[in-house]
Design a protein around this motif. Structure first.
Motif, PDB file in Angstrom:
ATOM      1  N   MET A   1       0.835  -1.215   0.000  1.00 36.29           N
ATOM      2  CA  MET A   1       0.000   0.000   0.000  1.00 36.29           C
ATOM      3  C   MET A   1       0.867   1.262   0.000  1.00 36.29           C
ATOM      4  N   LYS A   2       1.873   1.315   0.911  1.00 39.51           N
ATOM      5  CA  LYS A   2       2.784   2.470   0.913  1.00 39.51           C
ATOM      6  C   LYS A   2       3.486   2.580  -0.453  1.00 39.51           C
ATOM      7  N   GLU A   3       3.885   1.413  -0.974  1.00 36.37           N
ATOM      8  CA  GLU A   3       4.637   1.408  -2.229  1.00 36.37           C
ATOM      9  C   GLU A   3       3.791   1.922  -3.392  1.00 36.37           C
ATOM     10  N   TYR A 128       0.735  12.128   9.297  1.00 31.16           N
ATOM     11  CA  TYR A 128       1.761  11.145   8.969  1.00 31.16           C
ATOM     12  C   TYR A 128       2.396  11.471   7.625  1.00 31.16           C
ATOM     13  N   ARG A 129       3.609  10.971   7.445  1.00 30.51           N
ATOM     14  CA  ARG A 129       4.398  11.278   6.258  1.00 30.51           C
ATOM     15  C   ARG A 129       4.726  10.006   5.496  1.00 30.51           C
ATOM     16  N   LEU A 130       4.673  10.127   4.169  1.00 29.31           N
ATOM     17  CA  LEU A 130       5.184   9.063   3.305  1.00 29.31           C
ATOM     18  C   LEU A 130       6.402   9.614   2.574  1.00 29.31           C
ATOM     19  N   TYR A 137      13.997   9.950   7.932  1.00 32.57           N
ATOM     20  CA  TYR A 137      13.374  10.933   8.827  1.00 32.57           C
ATOM     21  C   TYR A 137      12.758  10.248  10.046  1.00 32.57           C
ATOM     22  N   ASP A 138      12.159   9.078   9.881  1.00 28.46           N
ATOM     23  CA  ASP A 138      11.603   8.379  11.053  1.00 28.46           C
ATOM     24  C   ASP A 138      12.685   8.124  12.096  1.00 28.46           C
ATOM     25  N   ARG A 139      13.837   7.661  11.632  1.00 29.47           N
ATOM     26  CA  ARG A 139      14.927   7.370  12.582  1.00 29.47           C
ATOM     27  C   ARG A 139      15.444   8.656  13.211  1.00 29.47           C
ATOM     28  N   ASP A 165       4.338   1.595  13.708  1.00 30.99           N
ATOM     29  CA  ASP A 165       4.749   2.149  15.010  1.00 30.99           C
ATOM     30  C   ASP A 165       5.930   3.104  14.882  1.00 30.99           C
ATOM     31  N   TYR A 166       6.840   2.820  13.938  1.00 31.29           N
ATOM     32  CA  TYR A 166       8.052   3.643  13.831  1.00 31.29           C
ATOM     33  C   TYR A 166       7.837   4.936  13.061  1.00 31.29           C
ATOM     34  N   ASP A 167       6.670   5.111  12.431  1.00 32.20           N
ATOM     35  CA  ASP A 167       6.431   6.350  11.692  1.00 32.20           C
ATOM     36  C   ASP A 167       6.204   7.510  12.656  1.00 32.20           C
ATOM     37  N   ILE A 168       6.941   8.585  12.453  1.00 28.14           N
ATOM     38  CA  ILE A 168       6.849   9.747  13.344  1.00 28.14           C
ATOM     39  C   ILE A 168       5.958  10.806  12.686  1.00 28.14           C
TER      40      ILE A 168
HETATM   41 MG    MG Z   1       7.857   6.326   7.557  1.00 25.05          MG
END
Ligand code: MG
Ligand code: ADP
Length: 184
Positions: A1-3, A128-130, A137-139, A165-168
């Motif tokens: 889906m993200k892809e 949220y960001r894609l 950026y999440d890290r 969970d890791y998406d900021i």
């Molecule tokens: Mg992300």
């Protein structure tokens, strides 16, 4: 889906004409100035536009003239990046992925950056960001506690982006159209 969303968003952005990029970028800069009081901040995180990304360079120039510190990201390896100061818009060289990187190697401590403007392929009304899918950026943002502002054209501001969970999430999103509201 993200892809699927990444491909779609990149294709739409690729179709933009240069005039449209410039015109909408100017409008986005106007909105930034209208929505945020920039003057109390000293250190600003920006990015060098890649392809048809929103071009905030005119704002970067203005802030440099006001003696503000402008920092932009440099990628270290597959996973990490940091922000480094530039003295002018041209104080950069071509690095990873053809992105223009800062020449300076004095890393800015993360939480000394007062506000970061963040590009993306899509942002959601839930903030949220894609991104391109590498998670840089999440890290970076997971232990960043100042202001995070997503920057995009209004066609990139959509109702739902699948998130993990890791998406900021961003604090808020700025587009050229302030009345662009969530829809279902
Ligand atoms: Mg992300
Ligand atoms: P993007 O944010 O660029 O759209 P994704 O959200 O799909 O990309 O994340 C890309 C990859 O980054 C994922 O495989 C994810 O496991 C990894 N990632 C994101 N945040 C972290 C983190 N805090 N620690 C380790 N890996 C992470």
């Amino acid at each position: 889906m993200k892809e699927y969303l990444r491909k779609k968003g990149l294709a739409l952005r690729k179709q933009m004409h240069q005039d449209e990029v410039n015109d909408l970028s100017k409008k986005i800069i106007k909105q930034i100035k209208k929505q945020i009081d920039l003057m109390p901040y000293q250190v600003f995180g920006f990015y060098m536009p890649l392809g048809n990304e929103v071009d905030l360079r005119p704002l970067m120039r203005e802030l440099i003239d006001l003696r503000k510190t402008i920092v932009i990201p440099k990628v270290h390896d597959q996973y990490t990046m940091d922000f480094y100061p530039i003295e002018t818009i041209n104080d950069v060289h071509k690095g990873h992925f053809g992105v223009l990187e800062p020449n300076c190697n004095r890393k800015m401590p993360k939480n000394k950056i007062d506000i970061i403007f963040i590009p993306g392929i899509y942002f959601s009304f839930q903030n949220y960001r894609l991104g391109f899918g590498a998670g840089y950026y999440d890290r970076y943002l997971k232990d960043y506690y100042q202001e995070k502002v997503g920057i995009c054209y209004s066609f990139q501001h959509i109702n739902n982006i699948p998130s993990q969970d890791y998406d900021i999430p961003m604090d808020f999103i700025i587009t050229e159209n302030p009345s662009h509201q969530p829809h279902n």
